[in-house]
Design an enzyme around this catalytic site. Sequence first.
Site, mmCIF file in Angstrom:
data_model
loop_
_atom_site.group_PDB
_atom_site.id
_atom_site.type_symbol
_atom_site.label_atom_id
_atom_site.label_comp_id
_atom_site.label_asym_id
_atom_site.label_seq_id
_atom_site.Cartn_x
_atom_site.Cartn_y
_atom_site.Cartn_z
ATOM 1 N N GLY A 184 0.816 -1.216 0.000
ATOM 2 C CA GLY A 184 0.000 0.000 0.000
ATOM 3 C C GLY A 184 0.844 1.258 0.000
ATOM 4 N N ILE A 188 -0.211 5.989 5.059
ATOM 5 C CA ILE A 188 0.574 5.267 6.071
ATOM 6 C C ILE A 188 1.824 4.655 5.438
ATOM 7 C CG2 ILE A 188 0.569 3.259 7.616
ATOM 8 C CD1 ILE A 188 -2.294 3.931 8.345
ATOM 9 N N VAL A 273 -3.208 -1.030 3.864
ATOM 10 C CA VAL A 273 -4.111 -0.991 2.697
ATOM 11 C C VAL A 273 -5.436 -0.310 3.020
ATOM 12 C CG1 VAL A 273 -3.094 -3.059 1.642
ATOM 13 C CG2 VAL A 273 -4.978 -3.323 3.268
ATOM 14 N N GLY A 274 -5.445 0.532 4.045
ATOM 15 C CA GLY A 274 -6.649 1.260 4.396
ATOM 16 C C GLY A 274 -7.212 0.803 5.729
ATOM 17 N N ALA A 323 -8.234 13.085 11.575
ATOM 18 C CA ALA A 323 -8.554 13.507 12.936
ATOM 19 C C ALA A 323 -9.296 14.844 12.952
ATOM 20 C CB ALA A 323 -7.263 13.615 13.739
ATOM 21 N N HIS A 447 8.720 38.480 4.683
ATOM 22 C CA HIS A 447 9.875 38.044 3.906
ATOM 23 C C HIS A 447 11.056 37.871 4.850
ATOM 24 C CE1 HIS A 447 12.614 37.590 0.570
ATOM 25 N NE2 HIS A 447 13.434 38.458 1.168
HETATM 26 P P1 FAD Z 1 -10.642 6.644 16.687
HETATM 27 O O1 FAD Z 1 -9.508 7.570 16.901
HETATM 28 O O2 FAD Z 1 -10.375 5.358 16.024
HETATM 29 O O3 FAD Z 1 -11.300 6.414 18.116
HETATM 30 C C1 FAD Z 1 -12.372 5.558 18.314
HETATM 31 C C2 FAD Z 1 -12.380 5.091 19.756
HETATM 32 O O4 FAD Z 1 -13.603 4.389 19.991
HETATM 33 C C3 FAD Z 1 -11.270 4.100 20.093
HETATM 34 O O5 FAD Z 1 -10.588 4.535 21.242
HETATM 35 C C4 FAD Z 1 -11.986 2.789 20.331
HETATM 36 O O6 FAD Z 1 -11.365 1.985 21.330
HETATM 37 C C5 FAD Z 1 -13.349 3.265 20.801
HETATM 38 N N1 FAD Z 1 -14.428 2.302 20.565
HETATM 39 C C6 FAD Z 1 -14.720 1.649 19.405
HETATM 40 N N2 FAD Z 1 -15.828 0.888 19.553
HETATM 41 C C7 FAD Z 1 -16.244 1.056 20.839
HETATM 42 C C8 FAD Z 1 -17.325 0.532 21.591
HETATM 43 N N3 FAD Z 1 -18.215 -0.297 21.045
HETATM 44 N N4 FAD Z 1 -17.426 0.893 22.894
HETATM 45 C C9 FAD Z 1 -16.532 1.738 23.455
HETATM 46 N N5 FAD Z 1 -15.506 2.279 22.790
HETATM 47 C C10 FAD Z 1 -15.359 1.952 21.493
HETATM 48 N N6 FAD Z 1 -5.210 11.640 10.838
HETATM 49 C C11 FAD Z 1 -4.846 12.923 10.707
HETATM 50 O O7 FAD Z 1 -5.708 13.797 10.569
HETATM 51 N N7 FAD Z 1 -3.526 13.296 10.722
HETATM 52 C C12 FAD Z 1 -2.533 12.380 10.862
HETATM 53 O O8 FAD Z 1 -1.363 12.741 10.877
HETATM 54 C C13 FAD Z 1 -2.891 11.010 10.995
HETATM 55 N N8 FAD Z 1 -1.945 10.070 11.144
HETATM 56 C C14 FAD Z 1 -2.315 8.763 11.291
HETATM 57 C C15 FAD Z 1 -1.301 7.804 11.422
HETATM 58 C C16 FAD Z 1 -1.636 6.472 11.567
HETATM 59 C C17 FAD Z 1 -0.536 5.436 11.702
HETATM 60 C C18 FAD Z 1 -3.011 6.097 11.614
HETATM 61 C C19 FAD Z 1 -3.388 4.649 11.817
HETATM 62 C C20 FAD Z 1 -4.015 7.031 11.485
HETATM 63 C C21 FAD Z 1 -3.678 8.382 11.312
HETATM 64 N N9 FAD Z 1 -4.642 9.370 11.142
HETATM 65 C C22 FAD Z 1 -4.278 10.669 10.986
HETATM 66 C C23 FAD Z 1 -6.081 9.053 11.133
HETATM 67 C C24 FAD Z 1 -6.712 9.387 12.505
HETATM 68 O O9 FAD Z 1 -6.035 8.655 13.505
HETATM 69 C C25 FAD Z 1 -8.194 9.042 12.496
HETATM 70 O O10 FAD Z 1 -8.830 9.703 11.425
HETATM 71 C C26 FAD Z 1 -8.841 9.487 13.801
HETATM 72 O O11 FAD Z 1 -8.247 8.859 14.908
HETATM 73 C C27 FAD Z 1 -10.348 9.175 13.796
HETATM 74 O O12 FAD Z 1 -10.905 9.572 14.999
HETATM 75 P P2 FAD Z 1 -12.205 8.861 15.608
HETATM 76 O O13 FAD Z 1 -12.417 9.517 16.919
HETATM 77 O O14 FAD Z 1 -13.275 8.845 14.601
HETATM 78 O O15 FAD Z 1 -11.791 7.340 15.831
HETATM 79 P P1 NAD Z 2 -4.899 4.691 2.243
HETATM 80 O O1 NAD Z 2 -6.277 4.522 1.777
HETATM 81 O O2 NAD Z 2 -4.308 6.043 2.349
HETATM 82 O O3 NAD Z 2 -3.911 3.861 1.299
HETATM 83 C C1 NAD Z 2 -4.028 2.482 1.101
HETATM 84 C C2 NAD Z 2 -3.307 2.149 -0.188
HETATM 85 O O4 NAD Z 2 -3.242 0.741 -0.279
HETATM 86 C C3 NAD Z 2 -4.038 2.648 -1.427
HETATM 87 O O5 NAD Z 2 -3.128 3.296 -2.272
HETATM 88 C C4 NAD Z 2 -4.604 1.381 -2.042
HETATM 89 O O6 NAD Z 2 -4.699 1.450 -3.447
HETATM 90 C C5 NAD Z 2 -3.572 0.363 -1.617
HETATM 91 N N1 NAD Z 2 -4.073 -1.005 -1.547
HETATM 92 C C6 NAD Z 2 -5.280 -1.439 -1.117
HETATM 93 N N2 NAD Z 2 -5.350 -2.787 -1.184
HETATM 94 C C7 NAD Z 2 -4.153 -3.208 -1.669
HETATM 95 C C8 NAD Z 2 -3.600 -4.489 -1.941
HETATM 96 N N3 NAD Z 2 -4.278 -5.602 -1.725
HETATM 97 N N4 NAD Z 2 -2.333 -4.538 -2.434
HETATM 98 C C9 NAD Z 2 -1.604 -3.405 -2.646
HETATM 99 N N5 NAD Z 2 -2.093 -2.178 -2.397
HETATM 100 C C10 NAD Z 2 -3.344 -2.078 -1.909
HETATM 101 O O7 NAD Z 2 -4.830 3.898 3.640
HETATM 102 P P2 NAD Z 2 -3.706 3.845 4.741
HETATM 103 O O8 NAD Z 2 -2.414 4.352 4.223
HETATM 104 O O9 NAD Z 2 -3.782 2.485 5.314
HETATM 105 O O10 NAD Z 2 -4.258 4.879 5.799
HETATM 106 C C11 NAD Z 2 -5.534 4.647 6.434
HETATM 107 C C12 NAD Z 2 -6.219 5.932 6.761
HETATM 108 O O11 NAD Z 2 -5.543 6.603 7.801
HETATM 109 C C13 NAD Z 2 -6.291 6.856 5.577
HETATM 110 O O12 NAD Z 2 -7.631 7.025 5.229
HETATM 111 C C14 NAD Z 2 -5.710 8.134 6.030
HETATM 112 O O13 NAD Z 2 -6.587 9.205 5.800
HETATM 113 C C15 NAD Z 2 -5.481 7.975 7.516
HETATM 114 N N6 NAD Z 2 -4.133 8.493 7.792
HETATM 115 C C16 NAD Z 2 -3.931 9.822 7.649
HETATM 116 C C17 NAD Z 2 -2.672 10.337 7.836
HETATM 117 C C18 NAD Z 2 -2.457 11.799 7.653
HETATM 118 O O14 NAD Z 2 -3.425 12.540 7.646
HETATM 119 N N7 NAD Z 2 -1.226 12.265 7.499
HETATM 120 C C19 NAD Z 2 -1.616 9.501 8.147
HETATM 121 C C20 NAD Z 2 -1.855 8.140 8.249
HETATM 122 C C21 NAD Z 2 -3.132 7.655 8.080
#
Ligand code: FAD
Ligand code: NAD
Length: 473
Positions: A184, A188, A273-274, A323, A447
């Site tokens: 992917g 990420i 991969v998402g 987020a 600047h």
């Molecule tokens: P979450 O943050 O997933 O929180 C949901 C919470 O609900 C969790 O704590 C879970 O335990 C709890 N929960 C779930 N089901 C239940 C239940 N039934 N009962 C009680 N609790 C429950 N986004 C950005 O904007 N900028 C970034 O730089 C960025 N970097 C990222 C890097 C990585 C490696 C990853 C994986 C994601 C990143 N994201 C980033 C995406 C961002 O983390 C998410 O979009 C964001 O956390 C979503 O917020 P949320 O509150 O909807 O869900």
């Molecule tokens: P993504 O959707 O950004 O990318 C997944 C990639 O994997 C895509 O390019 C897709 O075509 C590819 N893919 C899917 N299935 C595949 C397969 N079987 N083989 C090869 N490639 C495949 O998802 P992510 O990178 O996992 O991130 C998850 C989410 O977390 C994103 O929606 C992103 O918005 C959020 N996130 C945001 C940030 C940020 O804002 N800087 C950082 C990390 C994560």
Amino acid sequence: MYDVIIIGSGPAGYVAAIRASQLGLKIACIEKSSTADGSTQLGGTCLNVGCIPSKALLDSSHRYADAINHFSDHGISVSKPKLDISKMMDRKNKIVTQLTTGISGLFKANKVTQVFGHAKIIDSNHVEVTSSDNSEVLETKNIVIASGSSPINIPVAEINHKDIVDSTGALEFESVPKKLGIIGAGVIGLELGSVWSRLGSEVTVLEALDQFLPMADKRIAKDVYKEFNKQGLNINLGCKVTSAISNNKAVSVTYEHDDNVSEVTFDKLIVAVGRKPNTDNLLDQNCGISVDEKGFIPVNDFCETNVENIWAIGDVVRGPMLAHKASEEGIMVVERIAGKHAEMAYNLVPSVIYTHPEVAWVGQTEEDLTQANIEFKTGSFPFAASGRALASGESTGSIKVIADKKTDTILGVHAFGPSAADIVQQGVVAMEFGASAEDLGLTIFSHPTVSEALHEAAMAVNGQAIHIGNRKK
Ligand code: FAD
Ligand code: NAD
């Protein structure tokens, strides 16, 4: 009886809880994650295993790579820096703990009741909360689902938490893998691929699509692809992984590309991969809500579900999994519950990839506008022509402003370069106020700053950039 029960304490849920409390509502926030010592783990994906720890490692690894590759450009010679990976991880973990315990403090200060356990919606007024030693039903006037998302698993590369890991595992390697594979080339893949590549891994990214970053501006995506390959991320497009087998020493990955089958061996494999929405055992079958074909909870523009008084926000609903989008939806929803007028500017949610340089954008791309039959004009400016970018040795990339052909209203800002996230944020502010390219051109920029590139690109829209030749489109 609560006014609002919020399920999940990620950036959607905890922000909604605090704003709701400011509005005088009686709030409970239910969270099912716990720490090793048994206390509730607040903060969701973002604070614990997402935005924050990944940025901590991006910053640490950037400093390491800078010391090796670029200090000498400035006339600074250092002996080869030594990497202490466990100290780097401790730093990251400390930041996470500081922020997550900070939310606990904010909840106390705002009188938000924290409830530990797994929440299940019985109906629009009742939520069942279950933990290992307790089960209770809480009563409420409104429910906000903010249950977030989890990594998607693919059967051809099953996560074993050892050498085949998801994004969470990729934030915790105890040593630098010599050969790292990533499935992917999304956000990420690029961010965590950059971390480990800078620390010394030989990184290979296998992406299923033929197009790189399809959601970004085409021209910018092309430059990004070129630069990241140059940096050591070996990005392979159009690759279909058919198997990943671990023998506990290495992972052997087989993939198809243009009818050819290839096999490659890695020390670690990251599957990125998402993500998929979290709805397991969340909705009682009689609660009236069912998920769509991709597992998301269907909502309208105000995050209302089909059941009155039940709302859903953040990663568990449609739209970008970001987020800041999640938090803004949280604020909108509780303000509406409190009887205020509130709405989301979904067209103005910025995206950032925190690589080096950063990639960032807001609004529409040229492709979006062409498809929508909207006439537009563009202005671009390369960071190579920015005095400050050159002075910092950060002159890779460019910025593009897209404006409506007739009204000059800014429709999109796309950047790849130094501080792209912060520069595009200025575009977001301008667009929020309905600014034209001319308005930005008439604004005074300090600047020398890299932000001047935005000023120049906005002026270039109307052929008035100062530091490049202007050719009208
Ligand atoms: P979450 O943050 O997933 O929180 C949901 C919470 O609900 C969790 O704590 C879970 O335990 C709890 N929960 C779930 N089901 C239940 C239940 N039934 N009962 C009680 N609790 C429950 N986004 C950005 O904007 N900028 C970034 O730089 C960025 N970097 C990222 C890097 C990585 C490696 C990853 C994986 C994601 C990143 N994201 C980033 C995406 C961002 O983390 C998410 O979009 C964001 O956390 C979503 O917020 P949320 O509150 O909807 O869900
Ligand atoms: P993504 O959707 O950004 O990318 C997944 C990639 O994997 C895509 O390019 C897709 O075509 C590819 N893919 C899917 N299935 C595949 C397969 N079987 N083989 C090869 N490639 C495949 O998802 P992510 O990178 O996992 O991130 C998850 C989410 O977390 C994103 O929606 C992103 O918005 C959020 N996130 C945001 C940030 C940020 O804002 N800087 C950082 C990390 C994560």
